[in-house]
Design an enzyme around this catalytic site. Structure first.
Site, PDB file in Angstrom:
ATOM      1  CG  HIS A 155      -2.159  -0.722   0.805  1.00 41.15           C
ATOM      2  ND1 HIS A 155      -3.309  -1.003   1.082  1.00 41.15           N
ATOM      3  CD2 HIS A 155      -1.667  -2.234   1.447  1.00 41.15           C
ATOM      4  CE1 HIS A 155      -4.061  -2.191   1.106  1.00 41.15           C
ATOM      5  NE2 HIS A 155      -3.167  -2.352   0.652  1.00 41.15           N
ATOM      6  CG  ASP A 364      -0.069   8.693   1.339  1.00 41.10           C
ATOM      7  OD1 ASP A 364      -0.064   7.638   1.333  1.00 41.10           O
ATOM      8  OD2 ASP A 364      -0.941  10.097   1.470  1.00 41.10           O
TER       9      ASP A 364
HETATM   10  C1  GDG Z   1      -2.333   3.418   3.325  1.00 40.79           C
HETATM   11  C2  GDG Z   1      -1.045   4.189   2.445  1.00 40.79           C
HETATM   12  C3  GDG Z   1      -3.077   3.928   0.024  1.00 40.79           C
HETATM   13  C4  GDG Z   1      -9.040   9.125   8.330  1.00 40.79           C
HETATM   14  N1  GDG Z   1      -9.743   9.625   8.992  1.00 40.79           N
HETATM   15  C5  GDG Z   1     -10.872   8.732   9.689  1.00 40.79           C
HETATM   16  C6  GDG Z   1     -10.975   8.155   8.734  1.00 40.79           C
HETATM   17  N2  GDG Z   1     -10.406   7.911   7.343  1.00 40.79           N
HETATM   18  C7  GDG Z   1     -10.086   6.906   6.178  1.00 40.79           C
HETATM   19  C8  GDG Z   1      -9.696   7.558   5.222  1.00 40.79           C
HETATM   20  C9  GDG Z   1      -9.438   6.638   4.236  1.00 40.79           C
HETATM   21  C10 GDG Z   1      -8.638   6.529   4.676  1.00 40.79           C
HETATM   22  O1  GDG Z   1      -8.895   6.267   6.768  1.00 40.79           O
HETATM   23  C11 GDG Z   1      -7.194   6.794   5.103  1.00 40.79           C
HETATM   24  O2  GDG Z   1      -6.267   6.630   3.875  1.00 40.79           O
HETATM   25  P1  GDG Z   1      -4.944   7.533   2.930  1.00 40.79           P
HETATM   26  O3  GDG Z   1      -4.953   6.556   1.763  1.00 40.79           O
HETATM   27  O4  GDG Z   1      -5.438   8.201   3.041  1.00 40.79           O
HETATM   28  O5  GDG Z   1      -3.984   6.420   4.094  1.00 40.79           O
HETATM   29  P2  GDG Z   1      -2.983   5.477   4.723  1.00 40.79           P
HETATM   30  O6  GDG Z   1      -3.844   4.958   6.104  1.00 40.79           O
HETATM   31  O7  GDG Z   1      -1.796   6.381   5.009  1.00 40.79           O
HETATM   32  O8  GDG Z   1      -3.019   4.570   3.828  1.00 40.79           O
HETATM   33  C12 GDG Z   1      -1.816   5.342   0.929  1.00 40.79           C
HETATM   34  C13 GDG Z   1      -4.093   3.502   1.540  1.00 40.79           C
HETATM   35  O9  GDG Z   1      -3.331   2.228   2.426  1.00 40.79           O
HETATM   36  C14 GDG Z   1      -4.881   2.571   0.912  1.00 40.79           C
HETATM   37  O10 GDG Z   1      -3.979   1.556  -0.573  1.00 40.79           O
HETATM   38  O11 GDG Z   1      -3.406   4.810  -0.063  1.00 40.79           O
HETATM   39  O12 GDG Z   1      -1.383   5.989   0.895  1.00 40.79           O
HETATM   40  O13 GDG Z   1      -0.518   4.986   3.450  1.00 40.79           O
HETATM   41  O14 GDG Z   1     -10.383   5.856   3.553  1.00 40.79           O
HETATM   42  O15 GDG Z   1     -11.586   8.447   4.671  1.00 40.79           O
HETATM   43  N3  GDG Z   1     -12.228   7.133   8.253  1.00 40.79           N
HETATM   44  C15 GDG Z   1     -12.957   7.138   9.960  1.00 40.79           C
HETATM   45  N4  GDG Z   1     -13.207   8.182  10.900  1.00 40.79           N
HETATM   46  C16 GDG Z   1     -11.801   9.003  10.666  1.00 40.79           C
HETATM   47  O16 GDG Z   1     -11.735   9.649  11.833  1.00 40.79           O
HETATM   48  N5  GDG Z   1     -13.695   5.874   9.623  1.00 40.79           N
END
Ligand code: GDG
Length: 472
Positions: A155, A364
């Protein structure tokens, strides 16, 4: 149809009344139709963590979890995963360290996962392993006797060779990764970096034109599988939660001001300090915006990460405090910074109400928030996405306002441009981005990965059968 077994460091067992995040939704969709199993850490720490696996069933999926001992949490999770691999793979070499003991703990946890998991497997299962915590899991599963199709999806970014070489055991890890039938990456850039490292270790002859790596008896197919989002699902969530209390309170609190929205897990890779400073610069250089905009940054943090993130929390609190101290008025708080977790549908409703989404990670793998922001918008009057060029998502979303997350003035100017952007341009940019999201949504992501994994395992099986015939 074969059962999908997902393995990840952390398992999020859905709880009643909470809306799961993007990855959970995607994995659940891949597993539900075929009655899947999700295996990993429960998130709990137990001094006497035994080998007992806890099993629960929710919504057609079985969740099998293990606890960690305090030692495993410290050496494997906080140590090698978050202190070595995470900073190295995100190019933060200043934060990176290597400790032999932690690497040993990493290998031991992978071995323990394999030992426990293999007992849960059925003959026709397809095993889909997620992320950097489990790079050697296929090797351990093979040693424990599994002959299943096993795929890995990374990821986070895969670093360029010159950074990767800082890790004393990089060759050992790469070698272990070749035990997967399929190794998938978010972008072509990550895939190329991996193949360059393979070539460095085993020469150009190790890679065939269709991305297969062959070293000794290993055969690993490689590929690029950018993760997507469930566009219609997000629209539904945003619309459903918009009339709810949380979203209405947010809108009323804005008093007609324009909302700039950031949502990120609290982590230094997300560029929050740089983002706060860019917002400060924007207020400094555009005084006409004072009292007309509000920036809300949501940055939840998990229980197990509280200590590790104390320093960045302090810095963010100080910066937010300074900005509010400098610019706030009796009826206006320029920046609201919340270490709070919101249900996913509420977040989507917040995003739909934000004229600007500020997504500026320093690095990212993909960044789902950027894609969710676009998916949550009202197509008739869409908000503008400001997106870091250093996020994988930038490759699929060139119609966002792309910024360098280290460029304070550039980000401040992008904020001004976003807030002033005419409706026609906002619609054009949004239409092009939403089309890209629909073309490669969450179903396409798991469908393509799993098809490719099954095919790769069949080729391996055919190869093994041919070898047996030759030997006979
Ligand atoms: C890794 C990689 C890659 C956030 N705050 C809350 C919440 N979220 C959810 C968001 C989104 C997810 O969490 C975060 O996803 P990201 O992609 O931005 O980041 P990482 O956690 O670093 O994920 C990244 C990902 O894996 C997928 O392959 O994109 O690059 O680092 O869905 O909406 N969800 C809830 N409450 C919150 O306060 N329920």
């Amino acid at each position: 149809m074969s059962r999908v077994v997902a393995v990840s460091n952390r398992v999020s067992v859905p709880r009643r009344g909470t809306a799961p995040g993007g990855l959970t939704v995607g994995l659940m969709a891949a597993m539900k139709s075929r009655g899947g199993l999700w295996f990993g850490w429960s998130g709990e720490i137990d001094d006497n963590a035994t080998s007992a696996v806890k099993v629960v069933r929710r919504g057609g999926v079985t969740f099998a979890t293990v606890d960690f001992t305090p030692d495993e949490l410290q050496k494997y999770y906080q140590g090698f995963c978050n202190g070595t691999l995470w900073p190295l793979f995100h190019y933060f070499l200043g934060d990176f360290h290597f400790v032999d003991e932690q690497f040993d703990a990493y290998m031991a946890v992978n071995q323990r996962f394999a030992r426990e998991l293999v007992r849960q497997l059925q003959p026709d299962d397809v095993v889909w392993v997620h992320d950097y915590h489990l790079l050697p899991l296929a090797q351990q599963l093979r040693q424990a006797g599994s002959d299943h199709p096993i795929g890995l999806f990374l990821h986070i970014p895969f670093p360029q060779l010159e950074s990767l070489r800082a890790l004393p055991v990089y060759d050992e890890l790469l070698c272990a990764m070749l035990e997967y039938d399929l190794v998938g990456f978010q972008t072509d850039r990550d895939l190329k970096a991996f193949l360059t490292a393979v070539e460095h270790l085993w020469g150009p002859g190790a890679i065939t034109a269709d991305g297969v790596v062959r070293v000794g008896t290993h055969r690993a197919q490689t590929g690029c599988f950018p993760i997507g989002v469930d566009v219609e699902g997000i629209q539904g969530e945003a619309l459903k939660a918009a009339p709810g209390e949380a979203c209405q309170r947010l809108i009323q609190g804005m008093l007609g001001r324009q909302l700039i929205m950031g949502v990120d897990r609290l982590d230094y890779s997300k560029g929050l300090c740089e983002r706060f400073r860019a917002y400060e610069r924007f207020l400094e250089t555009h005084p006409d915006s004072l009292n007309r905009v509000s920036f809300i940054q949501i940055a939840p943090l998990s229980r197990s990460d509280v200590q590790a993130y104390a320093a960045i929390r302090r810095e963010l609190e100080q910066t937010a405090g300074r900005i509010n101290g400098r610019f706030a008025d009796t009826d206006w708080t320029p920046i609201r910074y919340l270490n709070k977790n919101f249900p996913h549908d509420v977040l989507m409703a917040f995003m739909r109400n934000a004229p600007v989404g500020l997504v500026t990670p320093l690095r990212d793998g993909m960044n789902l928030v950027a894609k969710e922001f676009v998916a949550a918008q009202n197509a008739e009057d869409p908000g503008v996405l400001i997106l870091s060029t250093l996020a994988g998502a930038a490759l699929e979303l060139p119609a966002a306002l792309l910024v360098n997350p280290y460029d304070c003035n550039g980000m401040a100017e992008a904020l001004q441009q976003a807030l002033q952007m005419p409706l026609a341009e906002r619609r054009d940019r949004h239409a092009s981005m939403i089309e890209a999201l629909r073309r490669n949504d969450i179903d396409a992501w798991h469908g393509r990965f799993l098809d490719c994994l099954r095919e790769a395992a069949q080729v391996r099986h055919r190869g093994t059968a041919a070898l047996r015939t030759d030997a006979a």
